[in-house]
Design a protein around this motif. Structure first.
Motif, PDB file in Angstrom:
ATOM      1  N   ALA A 106       0.829  -1.203   0.000  1.00 42.07           N
ATOM      2  CA  ALA A 106       0.000   0.000   0.000  1.00 42.07           C
ATOM      3  C   ALA A 106       0.867   1.257   0.000  1.00 42.07           C
ATOM      4  CB  ALA A 106      -0.929   0.003   1.220  1.00 42.07           C
ATOM      5  N   ALA A 107       1.968   1.214   0.754  1.00 41.71           N
ATOM      6  CA  ALA A 107       2.862   2.370   0.784  1.00 41.71           C
ATOM      7  C   ALA A 107       3.499   2.584  -0.591  1.00 41.71           C
ATOM      8  CB  ALA A 107       3.947   2.181   1.852  1.00 41.71           C
ATOM      9  N   GLY A 108       3.818   1.477  -1.267  1.00 45.75           N
ATOM     10  CA  GLY A 108       4.389   1.581  -2.609  1.00 45.75           C
ATOM     11  C   GLY A 108       3.396   2.182  -3.586  1.00 45.75           C
ATOM     12  N   GLU A 109       2.168   1.766  -3.480  1.00 42.50           N
ATOM     13  CA  GLU A 109       1.126   2.305  -4.351  1.00 42.50           C
ATOM     14  C   GLU A 109       0.959   3.803  -4.101  1.00 42.50           C
ATOM     15  OE1 GLU A 109      -0.430   0.677  -6.708  1.00 42.50           O
ATOM     16  OE2 GLU A 109      -1.984   2.107  -7.250  1.00 42.50           O
ATOM     17  N   GLU A 110       1.006   4.176  -2.841  1.00 41.34           N
ATOM     18  CA  GLU A 110       0.895   5.587  -2.494  1.00 41.34           C
ATOM     19  C   GLU A 110       2.026   6.388  -3.135  1.00 41.34           C
ATOM     20  OE1 GLU A 110       0.459   6.339   1.738  1.00 41.34           O
ATOM     21  OE2 GLU A 110       1.452   8.278   1.475  1.00 41.34           O
ATOM     22  N   ARG A 111       3.223   5.856  -3.050  1.00 42.44           N
ATOM     23  CA  ARG A 111       4.352   6.546  -3.658  1.00 42.44           C
ATOM     24  C   ARG A 111       4.159   6.699  -5.173  1.00 42.44           C
ATOM     25  NH1 ARG A 111      10.475   4.705  -2.894  1.00 42.44           N
ATOM     26  NH2 ARG A 111      10.088   5.883  -1.000  1.00 42.44           N
ATOM     27  N   PHE A 112       3.715   5.629  -5.794  1.00 47.52           N
ATOM     28  CA  PHE A 112       3.507   5.693  -7.235  1.00 47.52           C
ATOM     29  C   PHE A 112       2.484   6.767  -7.592  1.00 47.52           C
ATOM     30  CE2 PHE A 112       0.967   4.840 -10.929  1.00 47.52           C
ATOM     31  CZ  PHE A 112       1.929   4.736 -11.915  1.00 47.52           C
ATOM     32  N   LEU A 113       1.389   6.787  -6.848  1.00 47.12           N
ATOM     33  CA  LEU A 113       0.331   7.749  -7.153  1.00 47.12           C
ATOM     34  C   LEU A 113       0.804   9.184  -6.959  1.00 47.12           C
ATOM     35  CD1 LEU A 113      -2.757   5.906  -5.626  1.00 47.12           C
ATOM     36  CD2 LEU A 113      -2.307   6.365  -8.043  1.00 47.12           C
TER      37      LEU A 113
ATOM     38  N   ALA B  19      11.316  15.873   4.947  1.00 45.93           N
ATOM     39  CA  ALA B  19      11.707  16.295   3.609  1.00 45.93           C
ATOM     40  C   ALA B  19      11.818  15.114   2.659  1.00 45.93           C
ATOM     41  CB  ALA B  19      13.021  17.061   3.655  1.00 45.93           C
ATOM     42  N   GLU B  20      11.444  15.369   1.424  1.00 43.13           N
ATOM     43  CA  GLU B  20      11.553  14.399   0.344  1.00 43.13           C
ATOM     44  C   GLU B  20      12.936  13.742   0.393  1.00 43.13           C
ATOM     45  OE1 GLU B  20       9.959  16.556  -2.945  1.00 43.13           O
ATOM     46  OE2 GLU B  20      10.501  14.985  -4.377  1.00 43.13           O
ATOM     47  N   GLY B  21      12.979  12.428   0.356  1.00 43.61           N
ATOM     48  CA  GLY B  21      14.263  11.747   0.362  1.00 43.61           C
ATOM     49  C   GLY B  21      14.751  11.394   1.762  1.00 43.61           C
ATOM     50  N   ASP B  22      14.121  11.955   2.767  1.00 40.49           N
ATOM     51  CA  ASP B  22      14.493  11.648   4.148  1.00 40.49           C
ATOM     52  C   ASP B  22      14.288  10.178   4.455  1.00 40.49           C
ATOM     53  OD1 ASP B  22      15.187  14.154   4.847  1.00 40.49           O
ATOM     54  OD2 ASP B  22      13.577  14.488   6.300  1.00 40.49           O
ATOM     55  N   ALA B  23      15.150   9.662   5.318  1.00 42.35           N
ATOM     56  CA  ALA B  23      14.915   8.347   5.890  1.00 42.35           C
ATOM     57  C   ALA B  23      14.680   8.611   7.369  1.00 42.35           C
ATOM     58  CB  ALA B  23      16.105   7.441   5.668  1.00 42.35           C
ATOM     59  N   SER B  24      13.597   9.298   7.647  1.00 42.10           N
ATOM     60  CA  SER B  24      13.333   9.727   9.015  1.00 42.10           C
ATOM     61  C   SER B  24      13.201   8.561   9.978  1.00 42.10           C
ATOM     62  CB  SER B  24      12.036  10.543   9.051  1.00 42.10           C
ATOM     63  OG  SER B  24      11.572  10.643  10.380  1.00 42.10           O
ATOM     64  N   PRO B  25      13.829   8.684  11.147  1.00 39.56           N
ATOM     65  CA  PRO B  25      13.714   7.621  12.147  1.00 39.56           C
ATOM     66  C   PRO B  25      12.409   7.715  12.925  1.00 39.56           C
ATOM     67  CG  PRO B  25      15.113   9.374  12.968  1.00 39.56           C
ATOM     68  CD  PRO B  25      14.709   9.762  11.570  1.00 39.56           C
ATOM     69  N   HIS B  26      11.607   8.714  12.595  1.00 41.17           N
ATOM     70  CA  HIS B  26      10.381   8.922  13.363  1.00 41.17           C
ATOM     71  C   HIS B  26       9.119   8.838  12.528  1.00 41.17           C
ATOM     72  CE1 HIS B  26      13.240  11.388  16.022  1.00 41.17           C
ATOM     73  NE2 HIS B  26      13.078  10.199  16.567  1.00 41.17           N
ATOM     74  N   LEU B  27       8.069   8.481  13.224  1.00 45.59           N
ATOM     75  CA  LEU B  27       6.732   8.523  12.649  1.00 45.59           C
ATOM     76  C   LEU B  27       5.977   9.543  13.494  1.00 45.59           C
ATOM     77  CD1 LEU B  27       6.026   4.712  12.446  1.00 45.59           C
ATOM     78  CD2 LEU B  27       6.351   6.260  10.523  1.00 45.59           C
ATOM     79  N   TYR B  28       4.992  10.172  12.887  1.00 45.27           N
ATOM     80  CA  TYR B  28       4.252  11.177  13.642  1.00 45.27           C
ATOM     81  C   TYR B  28       2.745  11.013  13.517  1.00 45.27           C
ATOM     82  CZ  TYR B  28       8.750  13.571  13.233  1.00 45.27           C
ATOM     83  OH  TYR B  28      10.086  13.883  13.258  1.00 45.27           O
ATOM     84  N   GLN B  61       5.579   5.985   4.639  1.00 48.60           N
ATOM     85  CA  GLN B  61       6.430   5.632   3.503  1.00 48.60           C
ATOM     86  C   GLN B  61       7.877   5.433   3.923  1.00 48.60           C
ATOM     87  OE1 GLN B  61       6.505   7.967  -0.034  1.00 48.60           O
ATOM     88  NE2 GLN B  61       4.285   8.041  -0.180  1.00 48.60           N
ATOM     89  N   ALA B  62       8.363   6.348   4.749  1.00 47.25           N
ATOM     90  CA  ALA B  62       9.748   6.240   5.187  1.00 47.25           C
ATOM     91  C   ALA B  62       9.936   4.957   5.986  1.00 47.25           C
ATOM     92  CB  ALA B  62      10.132   7.452   6.033  1.00 47.25           C
ATOM     93  N   ALA B  63       8.961   4.630   6.820  1.00 47.29           N
ATOM     94  CA  ALA B  63       9.076   3.437   7.642  1.00 47.29           C
ATOM     95  C   ALA B  63       9.054   2.172   6.790  1.00 47.29           C
ATOM     96  CB  ALA B  63       7.952   3.399   8.668  1.00 47.29           C
ATOM     97  N   MET B  64       8.202   2.160   5.784  1.00 48.87           N
ATOM     98  CA  MET B  64       8.045   0.952   4.983  1.00 48.87           C
ATOM     99  C   MET B  64       9.032   0.849   3.838  1.00 48.87           C
ATOM    100  SD  MET B  64       5.692  -0.556   6.574  1.00 48.87           S
ATOM    101  CE  MET B  64       5.620  -1.935   5.429  1.00 48.87           C
ATOM    102  N   LEU B  65       9.282   1.957   3.169  1.00 47.06           N
ATOM    103  CA  LEU B  65      10.059   1.896   1.932  1.00 47.06           C
ATOM    104  C   LEU B  65      11.479   2.432   2.080  1.00 47.06           C
ATOM    105  CD1 LEU B  65       7.277   3.162  -0.495  1.00 47.06           C
ATOM    106  CD2 LEU B  65       7.812   0.814   0.128  1.00 47.06           C
ATOM    107  N   GLY B  66      11.813   2.898   3.286  1.00 46.43           N
ATOM    108  CA  GLY B  66      13.170   3.378   3.475  1.00 46.43           C
ATOM    109  C   GLY B  66      13.300   4.877   3.376  1.00 46.43           C
ATOM    110  N   GLU B  67      12.634   5.447   2.398  1.00 43.08           N
ATOM    111  CA  GLU B  67      12.641   6.905   2.383  1.00 43.08           C
ATOM    112  C   GLU B  67      11.356   7.485   1.827  1.00 43.08           C
ATOM    113  OE1 GLU B  67      14.939   8.467  -1.471  1.00 43.08           O
ATOM    114  OE2 GLU B  67      16.244   7.468  -0.031  1.00 43.08           O
ATOM    115  N   LEU B  68      11.205   8.745   2.095  1.00 41.98           N
ATOM    116  CA  LEU B  68       9.968   9.450   1.814  1.00 41.98           C
ATOM    117  C   LEU B  68       9.960  10.008   0.403  1.00 41.98           C
ATOM    118  CD1 LEU B  68       7.837   9.764   3.922  1.00 41.98           C
ATOM    119  CD2 LEU B  68       8.809  11.968   4.526  1.00 41.98           C
ATOM    120  N   ASN B  69       8.791   9.973  -0.203  1.00 40.58           N
ATOM    121  CA  ASN B  69       8.632  10.479  -1.554  1.00 40.58           C
ATOM    122  C   ASN B  69       8.214  11.951  -1.546  1.00 40.58           C
ATOM    123  OD1 ASN B  69       8.561   9.964  -4.358  1.00 40.58           O
ATOM    124  ND2 ASN B  69       6.334   9.931  -4.302  1.00 40.58           N
TER     125      ASN B  69
END
Lengths: 216, 216
Positions: A106-113, B19-28, B61-69
């Motif tokens: 789901a996170a991947g789909e979100e990124r794609f969108l 920020a885009e590209g961040d691999a933040s260690p936190h969720l909010y 996204q950062a938590a699941m995919l490694g970094e934020l889009n």
DNA sequence: CGATTAATTGAACCTGGTCAATCGGAGTGG
DNA sequence: CCACTCCGATTGACCAGGTTCAATTAATCG
């Protein structure tokens, strides 16, 4: 997953696998074939929100939110693995790891969108077409459908135009530019790009994002 | 959730939370305040992908995919509840119900993005603006920020234009049309719409989607 | 070999973008 | 209290990327 499977479904090209507004009792995994997800307006205007490849998971929205926001249409013959949607909860409860995988998808789909939204909203036609082709190429590559420089891409230009928010005519003319520039050729369901990176560059897209599933 | 909380973060307007590209260690989790998610191109073109309201979950996204889009930017002062991202896995494992909630939120985000894509790609400026306003109104309503006909909407027109894929100028002119037609007025961070349904109608949008939200 | 659908191309047109001012309210210093 | 500044909102004039309309060509199929 096998224990939740209740059967297989085989569909013809151009058939509607799931329809917008459906509260489908089933979830599907694509075993083979290609298609699109699309949302549309009452007057027929249509937006393709993603291309469907083997391995994709269909129907999560219906399972979670009650009904589907988009339709799923097969572009080629398609073979689907069927699960009952009420078992999704059992699945997550009995196997958190599978739950994690679903969140991952789901996170991947979100990124794609989000990336698609940037293309449609802010990229020029040339940039958007270039990124669209790049994305198709990558995904085909991920499922092993690239040989040499040529990727399987069995969609009509109509679908591609609807994914980019462009008219069919302008999409065609833009593809022509890329063809004449020697960047990419798409015909007969085969997308050929001697230099794939150039497509990402044209789109000002940084392809460095991690795309592999993390190991658990 | 409380057991995973490690603190609170308070930020000023216009600051970049993630920020885009961040691999933040936190969720909010947003306790209070408003903001936007946005993706952008190297030359500054920007697409707002969603508006952020109290209760929203940031950083999946950062938590699941490694970094934020996308980036997350605060529009007003914002108060955030902070979780360590490595604990997401523990959370899902120890409480499948929370895992289910996260999937629910992700599916909802996916639905929203698809709808936005349809607006940006296929709706006219007037239709897109109408749906944008309707959506802001609904979300404000969901978090109890509507009084009478007026919803809190503390965003500058720039953000709204970037969400619709329109220029600031044209967005402004379109808002004027709606204002003069008596459909909706947006000024000083307050969105006033005597007849909210009319916004959905103008956009050819069917508002009959289930929107219950589980508590997180 | 027609019939049908997808791809391609040319020409006229329009929705929305760009450029450039102006207006208006909030904050600041004198 | 007023002049000055800053920034967001608003407006007008002009421009262009992309759409629409209308053929024409190519490919597929019984």
């Amino acid at each position: 997953m096998a224990e939740f499977k209740i059967g297989e479904l085989s569909v013809e090209p151009d058939s509607v696998v799931l329809a917008e507004g459906d509260a489908s009792p089933h979830l599907y995994t694509v075993l083979d074939g290609f298609g699109v997800r699309a949302v549309s307006l009452p007057d027929g205007r249509r937006q393709v929100t993603n291309f469907i490849f083997p391995g994709d998971f269909l129907g999560l929205q219906a399972a979670m939110l009650g009904e589907l926001n988009h339709s799923v249409i097969a572009t080629t013959p398609m073979l689907l693995c069927v699960f009952p949607r009420d078992k999704l909860w059992d699945l997550i409860r009995s196997s958190p790891a599978r739950g994690y995988d679903i969140v991952w998808a789901a996170a991947g789909e979100e990124r794609f969108l989000e990336t698609a939204l940037l293309s449609v909203g802010r990229r020029t036609a040339l940039e958007a077409v270039a990124l669209g082709l790049w994305t198709l190429f990558q995904r085909a590559s991920d499922v092993g459908r690239v040989k040499k420089n040529a990727a399987s891409a069995p969609w009509p230009q109509r679908d591609f135009a609807d994914a980019l928010g462009l008219s069919l005519v302008h999409t065609n003319k833009t593809l022509k530019k890329l063809r004449e520039a020697g960047v990419a050729t798409w015909s007969n369901g085969l997308l050929t790009a001697p230099n794939v990176d150039m497509l990402a560059e044209l789109a000002h897209f940084d392809p460095s994002a991690p795309r592999r599933r993390p190991l658990l």
